[in-house]
Write a protein that holds these residues in place. Sequence first.
Motif, PDB file in Angstrom:
ATOM      1  N   SER A  97      19.582 134.403  36.981  1.00 14.41           N
ATOM      2  CA  SER A  97      19.869 135.274  38.120  1.00 14.41           C
ATOM      3  C   SER A  97      19.294 134.693  39.408  1.00 14.41           C
ATOM      4  O   SER A  97      18.327 133.933  39.393  1.00 14.41           O
ATOM      5  N   THR A 117      17.596 135.305  43.242  1.00 19.06           N
ATOM      6  CA  THR A 117      16.692 136.248  43.886  1.00 19.06           C
ATOM      7  C   THR A 117      16.898 136.153  45.392  1.00 19.06           C
ATOM      8  O   THR A 117      17.111 135.041  45.919  1.00 19.06           O
ATOM      9  N   PRO A 136      19.807 140.170  42.241  1.00 12.18           N
ATOM     10  CA  PRO A 136      19.775 139.952  40.797  1.00 12.18           C
ATOM     11  C   PRO A 136      21.131 139.973  40.104  1.00 12.18           C
ATOM     12  O   PRO A 136      21.247 139.525  38.973  1.00 12.18           O
ATOM     13  N   ASN A 154      12.127 141.898  34.173  1.00 15.35           N
ATOM     14  CA  ASN A 154      12.740 140.723  34.791  1.00 15.35           C
ATOM     15  C   ASN A 154      13.317 141.071  36.162  1.00 15.35           C
ATOM     16  O   ASN A 154      13.235 140.275  37.103  1.00 15.35           O
ATOM     17  N   LEU A 192      12.357 139.352  39.729  1.00 15.37           N
ATOM     18  CA  LEU A 192      13.321 138.780  40.659  1.00 15.37           C
ATOM     19  C   LEU A 192      13.155 139.367  42.060  1.00 15.37           C
ATOM     20  O   LEU A 192      13.191 138.644  43.054  1.00 15.37           O
TER      21      LEU A 192
END
Length: 235
Positions: free
Chosen positions: A158, A160, A163, A187, A191
């Motif tokens: 992903s 940032t 996300p 998670n 992020l």
Amino acid sequence: MLDKIKDFFGHGKDHIITVILKGLFWLAPIAAITIIILWVYEKFNSLTGYLFTLIGFEPDNYPILWTFIGVGLIAFFAYILGIFVETGMINFIQKLYSKVPGYSTIKELVNIFNTSKSGEKKVLVVLIRGFSKEDYNVGLMYSTKESVIKDHYTVVLSMTPIPNGGYMFEVHKDKIRVIKEATFDSNLQYLLSMGVKSLAEIVKIDPKPIEEFETLEQYLKQFEENKEEKFDIVK
């Protein structure tokens, strides 16, 4: 109580953003159902209003009675749908909709954000090899189904602070390490913090050598063994 409130808001803006996103994902199905109910009520109201007018009944003269009739009709319609679900006939309708482009994708996206998932549906937070032999990237596995390449699995890295964007990689199972302590939520918080908070800090574990994280193959083997044990207990 005041101390608990202070502690809740003391995690910083990243925690607040995460909670807001959770709230939105929780609200989404409720809002969707409300919109559907209002839409169905409006359609029933128009249709039945026209039919009752034909027989000489003026709905506008009896607003309370008309409201009860509308709610009753919606309940009856929902009951019919419930029969479809109970008898499995709803699967036929889902098969028809599955042929509509984008239906399966939307359905999967809704399932992704259901963070209460477990077992085979659980979103895994994993480590894969980075740009050098010593580097690793944190990614997500939304499914443990094997890729089009044998012994490879899809890992999403992903971006940032957005996300829901990123890159998909097909990675060999031996090169995937599972962070069992981490979840989709943790998670997401990682992020949104853009690295200000380490993942170890978020999941509350001490940093450890890469070898101490289970490979995907080890994780899946253990998962199957646990599933067989539970099945034997049930038997």
